[in-house]
Enzyme design. Structure first.
Site, PDB file in Angstrom:
ATOM      1  N   GLU A   1     -10.457  -0.057  11.450  1.00 12.03           N
ATOM      2  CA  GLU A   1     -11.406  -1.093  10.606  1.00 12.03           C
ATOM      3  C   GLU A   1     -11.539  -3.487  11.033  1.00 12.03           C
ATOM      4  O   GLU A   1     -11.968  -3.827  11.908  1.00 12.03           O
ATOM      5  CB  GLU A   1     -11.051  -1.057   9.375  1.00 12.03           C
ATOM      6  CG  GLU A   1      -9.574  -1.322   9.192  1.00 12.03           C
ATOM      7  CD  GLU A   1      -9.481  -1.176   7.481  1.00 12.03           C
ATOM      8  OE1 GLU A   1     -10.082  -1.269   6.823  1.00 12.03           O
ATOM      9  OE2 GLU A   1      -8.101  -1.738   7.452  1.00 12.03           O
TER      10      GLU A   1
ATOM     11  N   GLY B   1       1.083  -1.404  -0.080  1.00 15.56           N
ATOM     12  CA  GLY B   1       0.383  -0.118  -0.203  1.00 15.56           C
ATOM     13  C   GLY B   1       0.899   1.465  -0.423  1.00 15.56           C
ATOM     14  O   GLY B   1       2.024   1.234   0.419  1.00 15.56           O
TER      15      GLY B   1
ATOM     16  N   THR C   1       4.196   2.795   5.329  1.00 16.84           N
ATOM     17  CA  THR C   1       2.779   2.151   5.307  1.00 16.84           C
ATOM     18  C   THR C   1       1.782   3.563   6.527  1.00 16.84           C
ATOM     19  O   THR C   1       2.522   4.107   7.675  1.00 16.84           O
ATOM     20  CB  THR C   1       2.508   0.992   5.557  1.00 16.84           C
ATOM     21  OG1 THR C   1       2.237   0.670   7.124  1.00 16.84           O
ATOM     22  CG2 THR C   1       4.090   0.638   7.239  1.00 16.84           C
TER      23      THR C   1
ATOM     24  N   ARG D   1      -5.910  -3.460  10.621  1.00 12.92           N
ATOM     25  CA  ARG D   1      -5.803  -4.480  10.817  1.00 12.92           C
ATOM     26  C   ARG D   1      -5.709  -4.967  11.738  1.00 12.92           C
ATOM     27  O   ARG D   1      -6.494  -5.752  12.978  1.00 12.92           O
ATOM     28  CB  ARG D   1      -6.112  -5.153   9.634  1.00 12.92           C
ATOM     29  CG  ARG D   1      -7.082  -5.043   8.861  1.00 12.92           C
ATOM     30  CD  ARG D   1      -6.292  -6.371   7.095  1.00 12.92           C
ATOM     31  NE  ARG D   1      -6.843  -4.996   6.359  1.00 12.92           N
ATOM     32  CZ  ARG D   1      -8.061  -5.288   5.372  1.00 12.92           C
ATOM     33  NH1 ARG D   1      -9.389  -6.052   6.167  1.00 12.92           N
ATOM     34  NH2 ARG D   1      -8.217  -4.234   4.568  1.00 12.92           N
TER      35      ARG D   1
ATOM     36  N   ARG E   1     -24.921  13.672  31.476  1.00 14.01           N
ATOM     37  CA  ARG E   1     -24.183  15.224  31.108  1.00 14.01           C
ATOM     38  C   ARG E   1     -24.354  15.875  30.610  1.00 14.01           C
ATOM     39  O   ARG E   1     -24.085  17.011  31.174  1.00 14.01           O
ATOM     40  CB  ARG E   1     -22.853  14.410  32.349  1.00 14.01           C
ATOM     41  CG  ARG E   1     -22.217  13.755  33.307  1.00 14.01           C
ATOM     42  CD  ARG E   1     -20.868  14.256  33.754  1.00 14.01           C
ATOM     43  NE  ARG E   1     -20.238  14.536  32.448  1.00 14.01           N
ATOM     44  CZ  ARG E   1     -19.689  13.638  32.038  1.00 14.01           C
ATOM     45  NH1 ARG E   1     -19.424  13.197  32.205  1.00 14.01           N
ATOM     46  NH2 ARG E   1     -18.788  13.977  30.747  1.00 14.01           N
TER      47      ARG E   1
ATOM     48  N   ARG F   1       0.856  -4.976  -5.498  1.00 14.35           N
ATOM     49  CA  ARG F   1       1.115  -6.576  -4.793  1.00 14.35           C
ATOM     50  C   ARG F   1       1.299  -7.226  -6.473  1.00 14.35           C
ATOM     51  O   ARG F   1       0.618  -7.564  -7.354  1.00 14.35           O
ATOM     52  CB  ARG F   1      -0.140  -6.603  -4.761  1.00 14.35           C
ATOM     53  CG  ARG F   1      -1.369  -6.397  -3.424  1.00 14.35           C
ATOM     54  CD  ARG F   1      -1.240  -5.560  -2.358  1.00 14.35           C
ATOM     55  NE  ARG F   1      -1.579  -5.036  -1.741  1.00 14.35           N
ATOM     56  CZ  ARG F   1      -1.383  -4.285  -0.443  1.00 14.35           C
ATOM     57  NH1 ARG F   1      -0.309  -5.003   0.760  1.00 14.35           N
ATOM     58  NH2 ARG F   1      -2.072  -2.882   0.114  1.00 14.35           N
TER      59      ARG F   1
ATOM     60  N   ASP G   1       1.770  -0.077  11.859  1.00 15.67           N
ATOM     61  CA  ASP G   1       2.197  -1.289  12.196  1.00 15.67           C
ATOM     62  C   ASP G   1       3.146  -2.251  12.050  1.00 15.67           C
ATOM     63  O   ASP G   1       2.999  -3.440  11.851  1.00 15.67           O
ATOM     64  CB  ASP G   1       0.712  -2.150  11.237  1.00 15.67           C
ATOM     65  CG  ASP G   1       1.078  -2.431  10.400  1.00 15.67           C
ATOM     66  OD1 ASP G   1       1.523  -1.598   9.130  1.00 15.67           O
ATOM     67  OD2 ASP G   1       0.264  -3.035   8.890  1.00 15.67           O
TER      68      ASP G   1
ATOM     69  N   ALA H   1     -11.846  12.234  20.733  1.00 20.25           N
ATOM     70  CA  ALA H   1     -13.215  11.176  20.549  1.00 20.25           C
ATOM     71  C   ALA H   1     -13.081  10.923  21.824  1.00 20.25           C
ATOM     72  O   ALA H   1     -12.610  10.936  22.622  1.00 20.25           O
ATOM     73  CB  ALA H   1     -13.017  10.194  19.659  1.00 20.25           C
TER      74      ALA H   1
ATOM     75  N   ARG I   1     -17.309  17.329  13.571  1.00 18.65           N
ATOM     76  CA  ARG I   1     -17.503  19.012  14.525  1.00 18.65           C
ATOM     77  C   ARG I   1     -18.302  19.326  14.557  1.00 18.65           C
ATOM     78  O   ARG I   1     -19.110  19.838  15.635  1.00 18.65           O
ATOM     79  CB  ARG I   1     -16.373  19.192  15.650  1.00 18.65           C
ATOM     80  CG  ARG I   1     -15.306  18.202  16.176  1.00 18.65           C
ATOM     81  CD  ARG I   1     -14.340  18.567  16.687  1.00 18.65           C
ATOM     82  NE  ARG I   1     -14.285  18.013  17.704  1.00 18.65           N
ATOM     83  CZ  ARG I   1     -14.284  18.181  19.709  1.00 18.65           C
ATOM     84  NH1 ARG I   1     -15.604  18.913  19.270  1.00 18.65           N
ATOM     85  NH2 ARG I   1     -13.532  16.837  19.806  1.00 18.65           N
TER      86      ARG I   1
ATOM     87  N   ASP J   1      -0.716   2.667   8.388  1.00 22.43           N
ATOM     88  CA  ASP J   1      -1.069   1.841   9.695  1.00 22.43           C
ATOM     89  C   ASP J   1      -0.257   2.122  11.154  1.00 22.43           C
ATOM     90  O   ASP J   1      -0.732   1.960  12.379  1.00 22.43           O
ATOM     91  CB  ASP J   1      -1.243   0.556   9.832  1.00 22.43           C
ATOM     92  CG  ASP J   1      -1.918   0.598   8.383  1.00 22.43           C
ATOM     93  OD1 ASP J   1      -2.926   1.239   8.373  1.00 22.43           O
ATOM     94  OD2 ASP J   1      -2.310  -0.800   7.463  1.00 22.43           O
TER      95      ASP J   1
END
Lengths: 319, 319, 319, 319
Positions: free
Chosen positions: B222, B11, B125, B171, B211, B72, B129, B186, B154, B127
């Site tokens: 994900e 990716g 990457t 992932r 509140r 790939r 990861d 968040a 927002r 991610d």
């Protein structure tokens, strides 16, 4: 006209704050008092009403959303709800009311006939789904928001040579998909007004690949289908992956663009001037750059001008 | 070392171009020839290999995606594919190869052992990861891209007093959700490493409403579930609507941030210097601000440091 | 008409690439050959001319600047230069030429009369200083670029309660200052067409402070004075610091907005269709949403419609 | 520790609001009361002090500037001013004070010794000019803001083949110029710590032109000279135009980046925890990813680590 109020109703759109600011400051300019009603007709029924001054709106022109908040209010359509609204309008001696929103909001304004309060609508919705006016407040911002997403997707899809489906708002009106699609150079644009079959899309996709095109962006208005259905069909028929982005409520946000702020500012002033001139039950619109006011009834029955020019442009330029 | 090559694989991520530029110009600085291989290992097998000069990379540092494209390549893992790659490397007399990508790309580099070409990996990457390095190229940009989406949401969610679920990439690694979730304020963050039940989320949602909180943003990686499932559960248990945004491949795009460009530039130079020093089968990483090189094997078996500090921060600050 | 060419000339503006793309793809659509001329009239004289195809312009719609580059060319105005240009046009058998630029570029197109090549101009300049057309390509982007700067300055000036002067482009035409000023909520707007004295500005500044306003933004078109002079005068007369930002060439950059890309795309198609219809020595313009073509002579002598509506809006809303 | 207060002082920086939010919510988490002091030490002397709750800071994490405003306060350095401050701190029974700002603000905190109120500083300044800490809150945002400007200027300067000088903040510390310069691919970077002569710059400019480089971006920290002087010298010695952009207070604005919000959030929590642990007269810093606290005295006498790695990177990569 001594006292006016302003509310925002329905889905919010970027530029509503600029319109509120314009209404408030125009009222101040004409020596009126001005009130802000919170959460649309819901807040009107509950008397959630406050004085606004020139400085209450001093730092909002650039902000998305609406400082007055907005809400859907089914109860407002009942007689009881309406009576409560009448009571609140009288209690605050509100002579004129500016309603910023879409068609539902304008229908709400119509039910206030007989309350003794004059009403003027300002079109605020990101969908541009009000046929009587060329543009609504928030549309230009939403188009540019979608466009930013397309630009980001271009980066990666040209690295990957892939197909991407971008699902955007627009239940009955494909303007957002059309404007962002043409401006983003999307290869296919699917809108409710001009339904192409998925086969057409897949055909164009095949053609493009045959000619060596590296990526293919499909802009889909939510009213014309679902991105995940289309995705599945592409996989089945072409054996190739397609990627999905669902922009969702991102499309409602963002700092309003210059165009939306100017449109909102102009319409806000005009709304106040219409109230001063004794107009009621009207909405402000824009026709080829010029503001106008017409009755809500006429406005709500206008027919869409369509998107022929842009759809033709798309078919010529996205070879 | 006379001739080196560079490829991007897997990716794509923002900052890959800055890394390519750094590899090319560092090679030029050290009087090497440098080749760009198109479409990762796929292009390597096909001999899709071109000379790059200092000016080939003159205007790419700020661009998302990768000018070398990526793909790939399952065939590369076969013996036939590998032999083709070996042949191409010999044919161009490539002494060293810089591979920019993720764990799959590094495994690809390992299969080149025995080819006579030294290999160095650079982590690219979005991610984050790759547990062996604090940061990967593209992660900071992706976090900021998600953050922009949160800011837009927002605007409208505070106008509407609603709940929004934002599904982001990740992932196996929730870093993107955690960083963007804490930075975006968040209220709930759901990641694969630290699975909260939907009940916990809904409980927090109820508390917040009690509140008087006006909106509630749920950041969902994900790998920890699907936004639409969560949406359904919220409707069923609270009777209230929740909105979904699936950012999809937007997260891969965008101009790289300063951090990503600097990280990429530093790593590109370091990769070339490692090749010059005779290193092979290694990857570049960053540990508390300092670059290092370690063997691919060690890197691929590293354990994640986890996100305890940020998750604690989130639980304290998102009351 | 078989062969057409396109060039960009004068100052570049965002959206020029979208116009080039539209010219090229419209020509392809109508089965013409199309050439790109590098660096404006300079490149024309030197024969720096290449074939363009639909895919040459495949990934440029969203990019600022111009892929054809631009240059100023004094030599083109000499007889020798003009003859060289004639020679090149004949050599490539160019029947029609689309010139994207401002008034200087259109005057250049006029000198090509007698060459046997038909010419059509497209207005591309960030200043919006071509009175014959409501909008030029690049203006909407530039307004939004200035607006982003205003938004950033608002953050800090409201934290600091200070006065800021923003100097923007516009030698003869204050549109950029007016649009960005009204949209940005600037308290004072100073333009060449409507010179207020510095005293007026300082007076308004004093009034605002007396009423408790926290910051004051002055938008100054370069044609109406210098930011540093105004700054000095404010210090002398009020004893208070004022800050200066000179945006400079940032205003020419940035990804074009949706509006600019649509305008450019529409004008590009129209230019090609005018050439097909046998038109020459004309420019494309837009009047209240509708495109039109008129002779260069008429266009260059048009009088500005002025900015009364927006200046009045500013004076009412920026209390 | 029962009651704490927070103030922002000196130049504002993006992320200050995220730090305020973190201080407030961490205090709430530890069951303390928390006060916000308006306009720095000026507001402290005047008793401009208000209770803050978790929801007071509910929608500020993403906003530039500071909701507490900031001011310079020469009077605070007098005995009388200091006594007023002492009085206010006692009156509100403030046990601990968090000061967000730069070196001047920390010196202010030192003068509160003897007041009975413990003090902790958090570094907030866009210049990154506090040598004791790797990063200050606001720096990452400012670097990215400058970078956006560079990207815009690249669009137009590559269309025009010109030289551009960008003047950025940084009186004593060139970090902003260095980070943005390397990330933006600037060809020359001029900073106070490493003064190159204008001759060197012009020499590099000539070299680049000889090699066919299309544009040249010079990043100049304000502490190392004036853009207009450099511009003049370039014209004199090379006969070619150079363009100037002075970013000014744009650099202080903008939504804070993810990095700045995370740094601010972490530091805010840590500051409160240090107060609880009985620390005073200390500042929070970050060293290779880890937070630490050290005495203000030590912090203010720290020596800069310099920018050798990045300056070397620049010289290798900007050929």
């Amino acid at each position: 006209m001594k006292n006016i109020a302003v509310l925002t109703s329905g889905g919010d759109s970027p530029g509503m704050n600029a319109a509120i600011r314009a209404v408030v400051r125009s009222a101040v300019y004409y020596n009126m008092q001005v009130y802000g009603i919170q959460r649309g007709y819901e807040g009107l029924m509950h008397g959630d009403i406050k004085r606004l001054t020139a400085s209450s709106v001093g730092d909002i022109i650039h902000k998305g959303g609406t400082i007055l908040k907005t809400a859907r209010s089914p109860r407002f359509m009942t007689e009881e709800g309406r009576n409560q609204a009448f009571y609140q309008l009288r209690r605050h001696q509100i002579d004129g009311l500016v309603v910023i929103g879409g068609d539902g909001s304008f229908r709400g304004a119509q039910t206030l006939q007989g309350s003794g309060t004059a009403t003027i609508g300002i079109p605020g919705t990101i969908d541009n789904d009000l046929a009587y006016t060329d543009y609504t407040i928030g549309f230009d911002t939403a188009v540019n928001t979608v466009l930013e997403a397309v630009t980001k997707i271009r980066d990666t899809s040209s690295s990957h040579e892939k197909t991407t489906i971008i699902e955007v708002m627009g239940r009955n009106c494909g303007d957002l998909a059309v404007y962002a699609g043409v401006a983003g150079g999307a290869e296919s644009i699917i809108i409710p007004e001009n339904p192409v079959t998925y086969e057409d899309v897949i055909h164009k996709l095949d053609e493009g690949r045959a000619r060596g095109r590296e990526h293919h962006i499909i802009m889909l208005a939510e009213g014309a289908g679902s991105a995940s259905n289309l995705q599945q069909q592409i996989v089945e028929e072409t054996g190739e992956e397609a990627r999905v982005t669902v922009l969702g409520f991102i499309q409602r946000g963002g700092d309003p663009t210059a165009s939306d702020r100017l449109l909102a500012s102009r319409m806000g002033l005009r709304a106040v001037e219409e109230l001063r001139a004794g107009t009621s039950d009207h909405v402000i619109g824009i026709d080829r750059g010029e503001l106008f006011a017409e009755s809500i009834n006429t406005a709500l029955t206008a027919e869409s001008k369509g998107n022929e020019e842009l759809m033709r442009l798309s078919s010529i330029l996205s070879v």
